[in-house]
Design a protein around this motif. Structure first.
Motif, PDB file in Angstrom:
ATOM      1  N   ARG A  23       0.822  -1.209   0.000  1.00 26.18           N
ATOM      2  CA  ARG A  23       0.000   0.000   0.000  1.00 26.18           C
ATOM      3  C   ARG A  23       0.860   1.263   0.000  1.00 26.18           C
ATOM      4  NH1 ARG A  23      -2.189  -0.632   4.442  1.00 26.18           N
ATOM      5  NH2 ARG A  23      -4.053  -1.793   3.827  1.00 26.18           N
ATOM      6  N   LYS A  24       1.937   1.271   0.776  1.00 26.83           N
ATOM      7  CA  LYS A  24       2.802   2.456   0.858  1.00 26.83           C
ATOM      8  C   LYS A  24       3.408   2.778  -0.505  1.00 26.83           C
ATOM      9  CE  LYS A  24       6.828   4.316   3.295  1.00 26.83           C
ATOM     10  NZ  LYS A  24       7.873   4.040   4.320  1.00 26.83           N
ATOM     11  N   LEU A  25       3.876   1.761  -1.205  1.00 29.74           N
ATOM     12  CA  LEU A  25       4.478   1.972  -2.520  1.00 29.74           C
ATOM     13  C   LEU A  25       3.435   2.437  -3.533  1.00 29.74           C
ATOM     14  CD1 LEU A  25       7.216   1.691  -4.004  1.00 29.74           C
ATOM     15  CD2 LEU A  25       6.503  -0.614  -4.666  1.00 29.74           C
ATOM     16  N   LEU A  26       2.244   1.857  -3.470  1.00 27.25           N
ATOM     17  CA  LEU A  26       1.169   2.264  -4.377  1.00 27.25           C
ATOM     18  C   LEU A  26       0.774   3.717  -4.134  1.00 27.25           C
ATOM     19  CD1 LEU A  26      -1.071  -0.947  -4.314  1.00 27.25           C
ATOM     20  CD2 LEU A  26       0.314  -0.141  -6.217  1.00 27.25           C
ATOM     21  N   HIS A  27       0.665   4.117  -2.874  1.00 30.77           N
ATOM     22  CA  HIS A  27       0.319   5.507  -2.560  1.00 30.77           C
ATOM     23  C   HIS A  27       1.393   6.472  -3.059  1.00 30.77           C
ATOM     24  CE1 HIS A  27      -2.868   4.881   0.857  1.00 30.77           C
ATOM     25  NE2 HIS A  27      -3.285   4.504  -0.341  1.00 30.77           N
ATOM     26  N   SER A  28       2.651   6.072  -2.941  1.00 24.36           N
ATOM     27  CA  SER A  28       3.738   6.921  -3.440  1.00 24.36           C
ATOM     28  C   SER A  28       3.619   7.122  -4.952  1.00 24.36           C
ATOM     29  CB  SER A  28       5.081   6.280  -3.093  1.00 24.36           C
ATOM     30  OG  SER A  28       6.150   7.006  -3.679  1.00 24.36           O
ATOM     31  N   TYR A  29       3.318   6.058  -5.672  1.00 23.72           N
ATOM     32  CA  TYR A  29       3.153   6.155  -7.122  1.00 23.72           C
ATOM     33  C   TYR A  29       1.921   6.989  -7.470  1.00 23.72           C
ATOM     34  CZ  TYR A  29       2.503   4.646 -11.972  1.00 23.72           C
ATOM     35  OH  TYR A  29       2.320   4.620 -13.330  1.00 23.72           O
ATOM     36  N   LEU A  30       0.801   6.710  -6.814  1.00 18.01           N
ATOM     37  CA  LEU A  30      -0.445   7.431  -7.095  1.00 18.01           C
ATOM     38  C   LEU A  30      -0.296   8.917  -6.792  1.00 18.01           C
ATOM     39  CD1 LEU A  30      -2.920   4.822  -5.578  1.00 18.01           C
ATOM     40  CD2 LEU A  30      -2.699   5.386  -7.997  1.00 18.01           C
ATOM     41  N   ARG A  31       0.452   9.254  -5.757  1.00 19.82           N
ATOM     42  CA  ARG A  31       0.652  10.655  -5.400  1.00 19.82           C
ATOM     43  C   ARG A  31       1.356  11.423  -6.527  1.00 19.82           C
ATOM     44  NH1 ARG A  31       3.262   9.714  -1.159  1.00 19.82           N
ATOM     45  NH2 ARG A  31       1.429   9.445   0.163  1.00 19.82           N
ATOM     46  N   SER A  32       2.216  10.741  -7.257  1.00 20.13           N
ATOM     47  CA  SER A  32       2.965  11.397  -8.333  1.00 20.13           C
ATOM     48  C   SER A  32       2.194  11.471  -9.637  1.00 20.13           C
ATOM     49  CB  SER A  32       4.289  10.655  -8.570  1.00 20.13           C
ATOM     50  OG  SER A  32       5.114  10.708  -7.436  1.00 20.13           O
ATOM     51  N   TYR A  33       1.400  10.437  -9.944  1.00 16.05           N
ATOM     52  CA  TYR A  33       0.831  10.334 -11.290  1.00 16.05           C
ATOM     53  C   TYR A  33      -0.687  10.520 -11.357  1.00 16.05           C
ATOM     54  CZ  TYR A  33       5.376   8.736 -12.844  1.00 16.05           C
ATOM     55  OH  TYR A  33       6.705   8.672 -13.139  1.00 16.05           O
ATOM     56  N   TYR A  34      -1.400  10.286 -10.271  1.00 16.19           N
ATOM     57  CA  TYR A  34      -2.855  10.429 -10.303  1.00 16.19           C
ATOM     58  C   TYR A  34      -3.251  11.826  -9.829  1.00 16.19           C
ATOM     59  CZ  TYR A  34      -4.008   5.597 -11.462  1.00 16.19           C
ATOM     60  OH  TYR A  34      -4.162   4.392 -12.117  1.00 16.19           O
ATOM     61  N   CYS A  35      -2.897  12.816 -10.620  1.00 16.96           N
ATOM     62  CA  CYS A  35      -3.246  14.199 -10.321  1.00 16.96           C
ATOM     63  C   CYS A  35      -4.135  14.725 -11.449  1.00 16.96           C
ATOM     64  CB  CYS A  35      -1.996  15.048 -10.167  1.00 16.96           C
ATOM     65  SG  CYS A  35      -0.819  14.899 -11.512  1.00 16.96           S
TER      66      CYS A  35
END
Length: 503
Positions: free
Chosen positions: A224-236
């Motif tokens: 979950r932590k890694l997914l949130h890090s990725y989503l924070r960068s690209y799901y804007c």
């Protein structure tokens, strides 16, 4: 009898019920089909006020989210969110995050406790949902009745921005990914695996050459932590498009403002400055798969150069001219198989199992490939035959075959755009990549403008570039690595490198 009841009730069943037929040829007088029947109201047909009524409308909201729509007759619509995110953006992360997100889509969210609740909510509006990821795009889509548009947009916003990513969901996704990886290596059709191999060979270690499927070693690393890090960068919002087909633009815009304008994602505020903006770097190369026991299929790919914007349409026409398919369909001109791979390869070489041309297109690059398969003992001859077709394409292009390919491409384009989900994907991808959309009639005009000199130019450009090869199966008769590497590094410019490869 039933016929007498019909003739007695003309007002109930209409004028057609009054017609009397007999085997002797008498009865209702013969009326031409071009003549209006008496008593039938004059039909009123729908009119179109130019192209403006059906053009794609695009609006950018205050947070950077783009809303694109195209109205279409019917009681159902297709609405979805496309994100500029895919396997090509995983340079700084373990490969496979996009694959995980695809499998986790439409699971539990802040509003819905499970995927079953989401499906039950959609069922009230006759809806279905799906998520697909590619190398450069992630697409969440829902098809449902138009009257349920508000529910659909609310659900999409929740699925994209508020996923719960529970531990049990992550573990189930790991099991699903492992099963897909096993199936990928066991299935009789090698196409998905070879597509992965050829991208890795053509763009070694960068962008679209990164694995689209999650590698086995990354399955346990993704949490979950890694997914949130990725989503924070690209799901804007700046990297998203809300696209809809079969809906009114103002209504879709209203739903977007309501559910997507001031929503804080579950992972916190996005930081688009951390995204990977690398351009695709074509490297060329060789990628051989391990021999498969009992497998006598050896597909081989050859690549064109990365596409330039102006060359996209000529390459698409070239792909149609090459055509091809399986040997079972190679019936020759009598079956309408006029493409070069049918006429010059499959019809003349009975031992060829398959020869098909493919065109992979991306925002900043593109690949033109030929997938060929034969008995391992004839691999060298097979590759030489395929290479010769490209060389001949650069020297001779007939006007008849060119016009046929352009007509076939336009026909395929228009036929595919009869489908509402295809229109949705076309609208979303074009707006996501360019901020606008070329309408079908514009694309057809660009196809019509392609000339024989355009085909010769792009083919010559392609042959001058370093080739990429991917092969799978029994490679005993395939040219050695040393032979291929020597050919790739040769500076002799008199012959294309792909041809010198097998001299």
């Amino acid at each position: 009898c039933f016929s007498s009841e019909l003739s007695a009730c003309p007002l109930l069943f209409g004028i057609a019920a009054c017609r009397q037929y007999s085997s002797s040829g008498g009865g209702y007088p013969n009326v031409s089909l071009s003549t209006a029947l008496p008593g039938i109201p004059k039909p009123i047909f729908a009119s179109v006020d130019g192209h403006e009524k059906y053009e794609t409308k695009i609006t950018t909201l205050e947070n950077g989210l783009r809303v694109a729509s195209q109205n279409k007759f019917g009681q159902f619509c297709t609405v979805g969110i496309l994100v500029n995110s895919g396997s090509r953006h995983e340079t700084k992360y373990p490969s496979g995050i996009a694959h995980f997100l695809e499998k986790l889509a439409f699971s539990s969210t802040s509003q819905y406790g499970s995927k079953d609740e989401i499906l039950l909510s959609l069922e009230k509006h006759g809806g279905i949902c799906d998520c697909q990821t590619s190398r450069d795009t992630t697409m969440y889509a829902v098809s449902a009745e138009v009257k349920g548009l508000d529910t659909v947009v609310s659900l999409l916003a929740d699925a994209v921005l508020q996923p719960r990513l529970l531990d049990e969901e992550l573990e189930m996704t790991r099991m699903t990914v492992r099963f897909e990886l096993e199936d990928l290596n066991m299935r009789p059709d090698p196409e998905p695996l070879l597509t992965e191999m050829i991208h890795a060979a053509a763009y070694w270690g960068n962008t679209v050459g990164l694995p689209r499927f999650c590698p086995v070693e990354s399955v346990e690393k993704i949490d979950r932590k890694l997914l949130h890090s990725y989503l924070r960068s690209y799901y804007c919002p700046e990297r998203m498009v809300l696209a809809g087909v079969g809906v009114e633009h103002e209504r879709l815009l209203e739903c977007a403002r309501k559910h997507l304008l001031n929503v804080k994602p579950v992972w916190g505020m996005s930081t688009p400055g951390q995204v990977d903006c690398s351009m695709a770097q074509y490297t060329g190369g060789i990628n051989f798969g391990c021999p498969v026991d009992g497998c006598h299929v050896t597909p081989v790919y050859f690549l064109s150069n990365p596409r330039q914007e102006d060359d996209f349409i000529p390459f698409a026409v070239l792909n149609m001219m090459m055509g091809g398919g399986g040997s079972f369909s190679a019936g020759g001109p009598g079956k309408g198989m006029f493409t070069r791979l049918y006429l010059n390869v499959l019809n003349r070489h009975h031992w060829m199992y398959n020869a098909t041309s493919y065109h992979h297109s991306y925002e900043d690059s593109g690949l033109l490939c030929i997938h060929a398969s034969a008995d391992p003992r004839q691999v060298r001859e097979m590759v030489e035959i395929i290479t010769r077709e490209f060389i001949q394409m650069a020297s001779t292009t007939g006007e008849v075959e060119l016009e046929r390919a352009k007509t076939q491409l336009k026909s395929m384009l228009m036929m595919n755009l009869e489908s509402r989900p295809v229109i949705f994907e076309d609208v979303g991808r074009q707006v996501l990549a360019t901020g606008k959309r070329k309408l079908p009639h514009e694309l057809c005009q660009l196809i019509s403008n392609v000339t024989a000199s355009d085909i010769k130019r792009v083919t010559t450009k392609m042959l001058r570039r370093k080739p990429s090869v991917a092969a799978l199966g029994d490679l005993t008769e395939f040219p050695s690595h040393e032979h291929i590497q020597a050919a790739l590094s040769s500076k002799d410019g008199r012959l294309p490198r792909m041809y010198r490869l097998f001299r």
